[in-house]
Design an enzyme around this catalytic site. Sequence first.
Site, PDB file in Angstrom:
ATOM      1  N   ASP A 114       0.856  -1.188   0.000  1.00  7.96           N
ATOM      2  CA  ASP A 114       0.000   0.000   0.000  1.00  7.96           C
ATOM      3  C   ASP A 114       0.892   1.237   0.000  1.00  7.96           C
ATOM      4  OD1 ASP A 114       0.942   0.259   2.646  1.00  7.96           O
ATOM      5  OD2 ASP A 114      -0.791  -0.816   3.430  1.00  7.96           O
ATOM      6  N   ASP A 158       1.512   4.986   1.657  1.00  6.73           N
ATOM      7  CA  ASP A 158       1.174   5.873   2.767  1.00  6.73           C
ATOM      8  C   ASP A 158       1.728   7.256   2.479  1.00  6.73           C
ATOM      9  OD1 ASP A 158       0.245   3.622   4.583  1.00  6.73           O
ATOM     10  OD2 ASP A 158       2.299   3.018   4.158  1.00  6.73           O
ATOM     11  N   ASP A 193       8.873   3.935  13.240  1.00  8.88           N
ATOM     12  CA  ASP A 193       9.442   2.803  13.973  1.00  8.88           C
ATOM     13  C   ASP A 193      10.888   2.470  13.560  1.00  8.88           C
ATOM     14  OD1 ASP A 193       8.404   1.855  11.570  1.00  8.88           O
ATOM     15  OD2 ASP A 193       7.146   0.318  12.460  1.00  8.88           O
TER      16      ASP A 193
HETATM   17  P1  ATP Z   1       3.467  -2.464   4.897  1.00  6.69           P
HETATM   18  O1  ATP Z   1       2.429  -1.478   4.457  1.00  6.69           O
HETATM   19  O2  ATP Z   1       4.246  -3.067   3.803  1.00  6.69           O
HETATM   20  O3  ATP Z   1       2.963  -3.455   5.866  1.00  6.69           O
HETATM   21  P2  ATP Z   1       4.581  -0.151   6.160  1.00  6.69           P
HETATM   22  O4  ATP Z   1       5.970   0.131   6.669  1.00  6.69           O
HETATM   23  O5  ATP Z   1       4.074   0.742   5.093  1.00  6.69           O
HETATM   24  O6  ATP Z   1       4.573  -1.659   5.730  1.00  6.69           O
HETATM   25  P3  ATP Z   1       2.248   0.609   7.610  1.00  6.69           P
HETATM   26  O7  ATP Z   1       1.580  -0.121   8.709  1.00  6.69           O
HETATM   27  O8  ATP Z   1       1.549   0.778   6.322  1.00  6.69           O
HETATM   28  O9  ATP Z   1       3.635  -0.127   7.404  1.00  6.69           O
HETATM   29  O10 ATP Z   1       2.665   2.026   8.207  1.00  6.69           O
HETATM   30  C1  ATP Z   1       3.227   3.045   7.421  1.00  6.69           C
HETATM   31  C2  ATP Z   1       4.370   3.716   8.153  1.00  6.69           C
HETATM   32  O11 ATP Z   1       3.893   4.298   9.369  1.00  6.69           O
HETATM   33  C3  ATP Z   1       5.488   2.800   8.584  1.00  6.69           C
HETATM   34  O12 ATP Z   1       6.434   2.594   7.568  1.00  6.69           O
HETATM   35  C4  ATP Z   1       6.087   3.564   9.748  1.00  6.69           C
HETATM   36  O13 ATP Z   1       6.908   4.605   9.307  1.00  6.69           O
HETATM   37  C5  ATP Z   1       4.865   4.172  10.400  1.00  6.69           C
HETATM   38  N1  ATP Z   1       4.299   3.293  11.450  1.00  6.69           N
HETATM   39  C6  ATP Z   1       3.306   2.398  11.332  1.00  6.69           C
HETATM   40  N2  ATP Z   1       3.041   1.794  12.489  1.00  6.69           N
HETATM   41  C7  ATP Z   1       3.899   2.311  13.388  1.00  6.69           C
HETATM   42  C8  ATP Z   1       4.119   2.126  14.787  1.00  6.69           C
HETATM   43  N3  ATP Z   1       3.410   1.233  15.479  1.00  6.69           N
HETATM   44  N4  ATP Z   1       5.079   2.876  15.375  1.00  6.69           N
HETATM   45  C9  ATP Z   1       5.803   3.782  14.678  1.00  6.69           C
HETATM   46  N5  ATP Z   1       5.644   3.998  13.380  1.00  6.69           N
HETATM   47  C10 ATP Z   1       4.709   3.295  12.729  1.00  6.69           C
HETATM   48 MG    MG Z   2       2.155   0.696   4.260  1.00 14.44          MG
END
Ligand code: ATP
Ligand code: MG
Length: 440
Positions: free
Chosen positions: A59, A61, A140
Site C-alpha cells: 500500500d 502511505d 518505527d
Molecule cells: P506495509 O504497508 O508493507 O505493511 P509499512 O511500513 O508501510 O509496511 P504501515 O503499517 O503501512 O507499514 O505504516 C506506514 C508507516 O507508518 C510505517 O512505515 C512507519 O513509518 C509508520 N508506522 C506504522 N506503524 C507504526 C508504529 N506502530 N510505530 C511507529 N511507526 C509506525
Molecule cells: Mg504501508
Amino acid sequence: MTPTEDEPLILDEAAHGIPLSKIDVNARKVLNRLHDAGYRACLVGGGVRDLMLGLTPKDFDVATDATPEEVKRLFRNARLIGRRFRLAHVRFGRDIIEVATFRAPHEEAIEDAEALVEENGRILRDNVYGTLEQDVWRRDFTINSLYYDIADNTVIDFTGGVADLREGVLRMIGNSEQRYHEDPVRMLRAVRFAAKLGFDIDPDAKHIISDLAHLLGDVAPARLFEEFLKLMHGGAAFRTFELLREYGLLAQLFPETDALLREEPGGTFERFIGNALKNTDKRIAEGKPVNPAFLVAVLLWQPVLRQQQALIENEEMPPFVAMQKAGQIVLSREVRHVAIHKRFSQQSREIWDLQLRLHGTRGKRPFRVLARDRFRAGYDFLCLRAHSGEDELLALCDWWTKFQEAHPVPVRAAPERGAPRPRRRQPPRRSRRRKPAPSA
Ligand code: ATP
Ligand code: MG
C-alpha cells in the site's frame, strides 16, 4: 555520507532509483493535490522502502503537514479514522491511500485531548501534529522513515535508513527498549519486516524483543488480530512464524499452540503448521486468496484435539459433540489474546467438525459431506494432516480426491425432513446512501 539530525541525506532520482511512474497513480493524485494546495506532501513508509528495494509495495502511505480535517476538506472521498492515531483514508474504489499528518514528540507524561502517555511509557493517544523534521523520529524503523518528497522528487533520509536498506538491517529509531514500551506491537512489526525482507534485526536490540515480549499481553486483542492477519499474509508466513517462536512472541499470541509445540519439537504438529504456512506463502506468491479461518484452524488444531480428548475421557461425551465443545472452549480462551472475528472462527469450527465427518465414506453420507459449505477447506485440511505425518489418513485423502473427480458438480444434499425451507430472497432495499464520488 551519513545523515545527521540536522542535515539529512537527500537523494535525487538517479540516487534513489524510483521513477515517478512506479508510484501508484492514486497516491500521486493525493500527493499532487496536497502539494498544489500549498501543503508539504511525501510518500513514506513501505511505499518508499519497497520501491527502493525493487519490490511492489502493498500500500502507499502519505505524510503531510495538512491536518486530517484539512485533508478531509481537500478530498471529497476522504474519511477520518482512528482515535489513538487519527488519520485520513482517501478512497479510490477499493484502493485506499492513508494520509497521516506529521506528528510531534510529546515526551512528558501529559494527558489532554491530543496526547496520552501512560506511566509505563505506553502511548495511548498520539495526535500532536508537527513538522516533517519532527515526524521522522516518531516512525518505527530507519528503513520505514524515508520520505519521497513530491515537490522535487527527492528521497529524504534523516535516520540512516538508506544505508540500512543497503545493508539489510532492521534498526529501531532511537532507544529500542523505550520504543517497544511505547507500542509493543512494534515487536511484531520487527519480525514481520525481518521475515518479509530477509533483513537482520539489529543485533544489539535482539534480546530486547525476547525480554519485552510479555508487553503484548496488554495490547488490545482486536489490534493483535489485525496484526496477526498482516503477519500471515505478508508472503513470508513460514519465516515469520519461526521468528515469532524464536523471540517468544508466539506465546503471547497463541499460548496453547506455543506450549504444545514446545512439548514435541520437530513433531507432527510442527510439520503440519509448517506445511500450512508454506502453502499460504505459495498461494500469496501466485496471487491466490488465502483464508484466515484455515490458518486459525491449523494453529489451534492440537489444542482442540487435546481438549476433545479430555471431554471424551472425563465427561464421556461422544466424539462429535466433544469436538464441537472443544472448539468452542479453545476459541473462547484464544480470543482473550487475539480477537479472532466470529466470521472466521465459525469457519474454523466447521473445518474441525469436518475432520470427523470426512470418515463417513459409505452410502449417501459422502454426498452430504461434499455438499457442506466448508467441504473444500475441510478436505484440504485432512490432506495436509495426511502429508504432515498422519500416514493413516493418506488413503482417506486419496479416496476424497477420487470421489470429487467422480462427482465434479457440487451435489446439494436433499433437505432433511422438517428442515426449514430456504427463505425467499428479500427484494433489495433502496439504499439511502449517496453514490460515492467517482474520483478525488
Ligand atoms: P506495509 O504497508 O508493507 O505493511 P509499512 O511500513 O508501510 O509496511 P504501515 O503499517 O503501512 O507499514 O505504516 C506506514 C508507516 O507508518 C510505517 O512505515 C512507519 O513509518 C509508520 N508506522 C506504522 N506503524 C507504526 C508504529 N506502530 N510505530 C511507529 N511507526 C509506525
Ligand atoms: Mg504501508
